[in-house]
Design a protein around this motif. Structure first.
Motif, PDB file in Angstrom:
ATOM      1  N   VAL A   1       0.801  -1.382   0.114  1.00 36.69           N
ATOM      2  CA  VAL A   1       0.076   0.033  -0.027  1.00 36.69           C
ATOM      3  C   VAL A   1       1.008   1.121   0.125  1.00 36.69           C
ATOM      4  O   VAL A   1       1.806   1.359   0.751  1.00 36.69           O
ATOM      5  CB  VAL A   1      -0.939   0.021   1.220  1.00 36.69           C
ATOM      6  CG1 VAL A   1      -1.697   1.585   1.253  1.00 36.69           C
ATOM      7  CG2 VAL A   1      -1.829  -1.150   1.335  1.00 36.69           C
TER       8      VAL A   1
ATOM      9  N   ASP B   1      -8.542   6.099   0.310  1.00 40.24           N
ATOM     10  CA  ASP B   1      -9.016   4.915   1.495  1.00 40.24           C
ATOM     11  C   ASP B   1      -9.183   3.675   0.842  1.00 40.24           C
ATOM     12  O   ASP B   1     -10.116   2.734   1.100  1.00 40.24           O
ATOM     13  CB  ASP B   1     -10.363   5.380   2.053  1.00 40.24           C
ATOM     14  CG  ASP B   1     -10.131   6.639   2.853  1.00 40.24           C
ATOM     15  OD1 ASP B   1      -8.788   6.980   3.413  1.00 40.24           O
ATOM     16  OD2 ASP B   1     -10.807   7.419   2.709  1.00 40.24           O
TER      17      ASP B   1
ATOM     18  N   ALA C   1      -6.811   1.362   1.006  1.00 39.24           N
ATOM     19  CA  ALA C   1      -5.696   0.414   1.563  1.00 39.24           C
ATOM     20  C   ALA C   1      -6.364  -0.918   1.866  1.00 39.24           C
ATOM     21  O   ALA C   1      -5.827  -1.921   1.806  1.00 39.24           O
ATOM     22  CB  ALA C   1      -5.309   1.123   2.857  1.00 39.24           C
ATOM     23  N   GLU C   2      -7.595  -0.843   2.579  1.00 41.89           N
ATOM     24  CA  GLU C   2      -8.113  -2.099   3.120  1.00 41.89           C
ATOM     25  C   GLU C   2      -8.826  -2.831   2.018  1.00 41.89           C
ATOM     26  O   GLU C   2      -9.521  -3.845   2.575  1.00 41.89           O
ATOM     27  CB  GLU C   2      -9.011  -1.614   4.489  1.00 41.89           C
ATOM     28  CG  GLU C   2      -8.338  -0.645   5.441  1.00 41.89           C
ATOM     29  CD  GLU C   2      -7.407  -1.559   6.248  1.00 41.89           C
ATOM     30  OE1 GLU C   2      -7.069  -2.661   5.886  1.00 41.89           O
ATOM     31  OE2 GLU C   2      -6.746  -0.670   6.840  1.00 41.89           O
ATOM     32  N   LEU C   3      -8.797  -2.435   0.951  1.00 38.74           N
ATOM     33  CA  LEU C   3      -9.608  -3.397  -0.257  1.00 38.74           C
ATOM     34  C   LEU C   3      -8.836  -4.321  -0.453  1.00 38.74           C
ATOM     35  O   LEU C   3      -8.985  -5.362  -1.136  1.00 38.74           O
ATOM     36  CB  LEU C   3      -9.816  -2.171  -1.428  1.00 38.74           C
ATOM     37  CG  LEU C   3     -10.634  -1.339  -1.448  1.00 38.74           C
ATOM     38  CD1 LEU C   3     -10.889  -0.661  -2.710  1.00 38.74           C
ATOM     39  CD2 LEU C   3     -12.166  -1.726  -0.746  1.00 38.74           C
ATOM     40  N   LEU C   4      -7.382  -4.240   0.005  1.00 37.81           N
ATOM     41  CA  LEU C   4      -6.152  -4.821  -0.926  1.00 37.81           C
ATOM     42  C   LEU C   4      -6.281  -6.579  -0.184  1.00 37.81           C
ATOM     43  O   LEU C   4      -5.971  -7.622  -1.056  1.00 37.81           O
ATOM     44  CB  LEU C   4      -4.697  -4.543  -0.646  1.00 37.81           C
ATOM     45  CG  LEU C   4      -3.628  -5.245  -1.122  1.00 37.81           C
ATOM     46  CD1 LEU C   4      -3.906  -4.814  -2.521  1.00 37.81           C
ATOM     47  CD2 LEU C   4      -2.550  -4.475  -0.735  1.00 37.81           C
TER      48      LEU C   4
END
Lengths: 494, 494
Positions: free
Chosen positions: B365, B433, B435-438
């Motif tokens: 990220v 935002d 980052a947390e999809l990864l």
């Protein structure tokens, strides 16, 4: 105006009763498969989610969440000097509902080759739907291949003295509010109740929530507990394990007597006590089904006893969520095509024509403060289903990425592991901005990815997703050894 | 003080050279496996990531990101009247680096049963490390089982006239800044350069970035393009395809002559042009290895030609990321134990003792504005590796969850699909935002979950993760049919 006597008959391959997201997707898949399809809708094309549920409710919640996130980080917090602009929130909500105009959806349907018939449709026999149109006309729709019922659900009004007569708000009113009440009583303890308590408390409304059970029952207990604590911190008067016994209108609004012997007064009353099937007046009796009931289906969404009748979305009561209804709709639309043209039906578990995920892999995000993101089975449900399970818990606040995300981040995560198959059965995340953590768990559950492989799905540091590493570490490093290699001999290093 | 002549010898199962997160994890796994371990560290225990990289850099970036997110949502934006409080950001950063004290890390190591020896360690022969301690003493460490080199990497200073002599900032200075310069030139175009340009531009510093190539080269091209455009919108002077030709100190700071013939002046200069191995002065020559080089390893992190020497983390140049180094460390620590006590070695692909994910499943990220989250192969890299691929693109701004998240959300997503195996080889998300999809993509890649199964991993609506549905729809619904069932006969509905 002068059309009152007109009756015409039209033929389609597929007739879809109900034009919400679910019905639209059934029709779309059918048309893309080469069939003709018509949607019958007496309200707005796009349905509950677009105008009175997901979209407006999340729009009502998002601005406060963004503000909360900024207030939670030093350096940013100092720049936030004002309060939530409620009028701006309502205006933003209006833009997401297109001011309750479905012109865009109608244009989409037209472009997609789907016909739209406005009016109230009722099944009037085998493969037949009769529609009363707003101009007083009658159209008899003959379905060569299938009728799909996608009428959805309505707010359920529990049998409480005086409640129905008092004409309380339902979710529709709460999400389409134009003037925020000074005080609000919410009856219910589920997702809608919790989300609307969060939203209205954020608007400055004095909120009282009366629930006969705990908040968010059915989810992991810590979810409801954390949301309960946060709502109380935010000034919401929560009365759990309490039943409303009598409701009356007053000069200033509503008076609700409770099983605790108190009377709560408020300007407005919202009933969010569950959903009821929209099947009361859709002609089910003409084909031997009982009006007002949820409809059973097999995993291809076909109603047992019929080879032409499908029930898709809320109405089948498999999973009352827009995304899950759309998922069913893709399977249903495709299987109608496959059966129509004699193509292979892919109805083994996880096939293209079955909604397998409805059994044990349903994701849901509750946009409360903190958010709750859950998928699959809770520990309790997994045990009840006969699995040998281990629940792995970890405090989200201990994750570096979470403490970077917000000062004093508080949250909790749980993984429910099937000890026999070493796969994830369920996951729950509770904390600020956890919504986007959920998809990884859904992929792990649906993909039946064993724990030893999940160890290789390294979370990027420092993100909140590091919770995955912490959960695996908490479970124990022995789970990193592939099960089918435990008895293997020493292998030379290549 | 009087110890200058002291030499003592100590024996451990495992000697770890370098006490960053990677070395700590090697030692921790070894000790948890029943071995004894010592870490040799001449700086702060906890290493680069804790004090001069991931943690402080993300702390410098997070407050601005939170503020940006609030400003991007009507209703919240109205409440943000002030600016980023840079002093508060620096103070917050200080708390994340514990003011550059490693007391907490030392306490952790002690609790974990790991010995710490402060000093400069050099390999001095087979299974031997000689440490010069700060008090002038010498400790010879004998390793019964293994020596693990986890010394990491340093900022690489390119060979530009005057650059080294000008003593520019490296990432360490940029992340531990006490007073923000009025102007800053950054040499480099990678992750550190892009992140620090984002951070300092947010602090109000006038930033010029000089890169000989495009920004974020090696990632999907649209990542660098979108970050480039956003940095320019935020006032950063980007000079791409440009080489610094000469650097000099001036009265006010630095003057950098470029290949374009211009001279850029600034108060401060940051060199972020890559990393160099920290292997110059660690005694590699005593065992026949070349100082100053990256160290090769097999997938168990063992250096070829040795049965006792491991190289873990940046130093092996497999993937220069903290999380990936820690992942390697778990494998290395565990395999050292397995080999020491004669337990099965799990070194088949995806085994517990191999860092298989380093090949094609490395997540990263980049905390720029917009964020870039990527994992696995880019389309170009996948083609170069001989895969038959299809790149599936979708505009993140068209996802309902994204438009709810921020007004006018702009972003892009790509899935790289292996057409032969119908699995995901790579994924890139660019947008606010993301980052947390990864992690979902990482699980899909590592779990080798085929597309037809991914269709059942329903993203919750309305979250940004709905991108998964859109990407699959863009690929085409035919991918929902399990490949091994395509030729199956009609199966009766159960």
């Amino acid at each position: 105006m002068t059309n009152t006597e007109t009756t015409r008959t039209e033929e389609y391959d597929v007739v879809v009763l109900g034009g919400g997201a679910v019905g639209e997707n059934v029709a779309d898949r059918a048309v893309q498969g080469g069939l003709t399809a018509v949607i019958v809708e007496h309200e707005l094309l796009g349905g509950e989610c677009s105008y009175w549920a997901c979209m407006p409710s999340k729009a009502l919640l998002r601005s406060a969440a963004a503000l909360r996130a900024a207030r939670a980080v030093r350096g940013a917090a100092e720049a936030v000097t004002g309060d939530l602009d409620v009028q701006a929130v309502l205006a933003r909500r209006d833009s997401f509902t297109n001011n309750w105009s479905d012109a865009g959806q109608v244009a989409w349907a037209t472009g997609a080759g789907i016909d739209l018939l406005r009016g109230h449709g009722r099944i009037s026999g085998t493969r037949e739907v009769t529609v009363h149109t707003p101009d007083g006309g009658t159209v008899v729709l003959r379905a060569r291949q299938a009728v799909a019922i996608a009428t959805g659900s309505d707010a359920y009004i529990p049998d409480i003295e005086g409640l129905r007569e008092a004409r309380p708000w339902t979710s529709r009113d709460a999400t389409s509010v134009k003037e925020v009440p000074a005080s609000l009583v919410i009856i219910g303890g589920g997702v809608v109740a919790a989300e609307m308590a969060t939203a209205y408390a954020g608007f400055g409304t004095r909120v009282t929530l009366i629930s006969r059970g705990a908040l968010l029952a059915g989810m992991e207990p810590f979810a409801g507990e954390r949301v309960t604590a946060a709502l109380r911190e935010n000034g919401v008067d929560l009365r759990l394990q309490t039943e409303p016994s009598r409701v009356a209108r007053t000069d200033h609004g509503f008076a609700i007597e409770t099983s605790a012997g108190d009377t709560v007064e408020a300007e407005q009353l919202l009933v969010a006590a569950g959903r009821a099937p929209r099947s009361v007046d859709i002609g089910l009796e003409t084909i031997g089904l009982r009006p007002g009931t949820w409809l059973d289906t097999d995993d291809t969404l076909l109603v047992p006893g019929f080879d032409w009748l499908y029930a898709v979305g809320d109405i089948n009561h498999r999973a009352l969520l827009t995304h899950q209804g759309k998922y069913q709709a893709r399977a249903a639309g495709d299987v109608i095509v496959a059966r129509a043209i004699g193509r292979d039906v892919s109805d083994a578990r996880w096939g293209a024509h079955v909604a397998s995920a409805d059994h044990g892999a349903v994701p849901q995000v509750t946009f409360t403060d903190p958010e709750v993101a859950s998928v699959g089975l809770t520990a309790e449900a997994a045990i009840a289903a006969g699995h040998r399970v281990r629940a792995v818990d970890y405090d989200l606040g201990w994750v570096a990425g979470a403490s970077l995300h917000a000062d004093g981040y508080r949250g909790q995560a749980r993984l429910v592991v099937d000890e026999d198959r070493s796969v994830v059965l369920g996951a729950t995340f509770v904390g600020p901005d956890v919504a986007e953590l959920l998809q990884a768990a859904t992929v792990a559950i649906v993909g039946e990815v064993p724990l030893d492989r999940l160890w290789h799905a390294v979370p990027a540091y420092p993100t909140v997703n590091e919770i995955w590493l912490r959960l695996l570490e908490t479970y124990g490093r022995e789970s990193a050894i592939p099960k089918n290699r435990e008895r293997a001999d020493l292998t030379p290093v290549d």
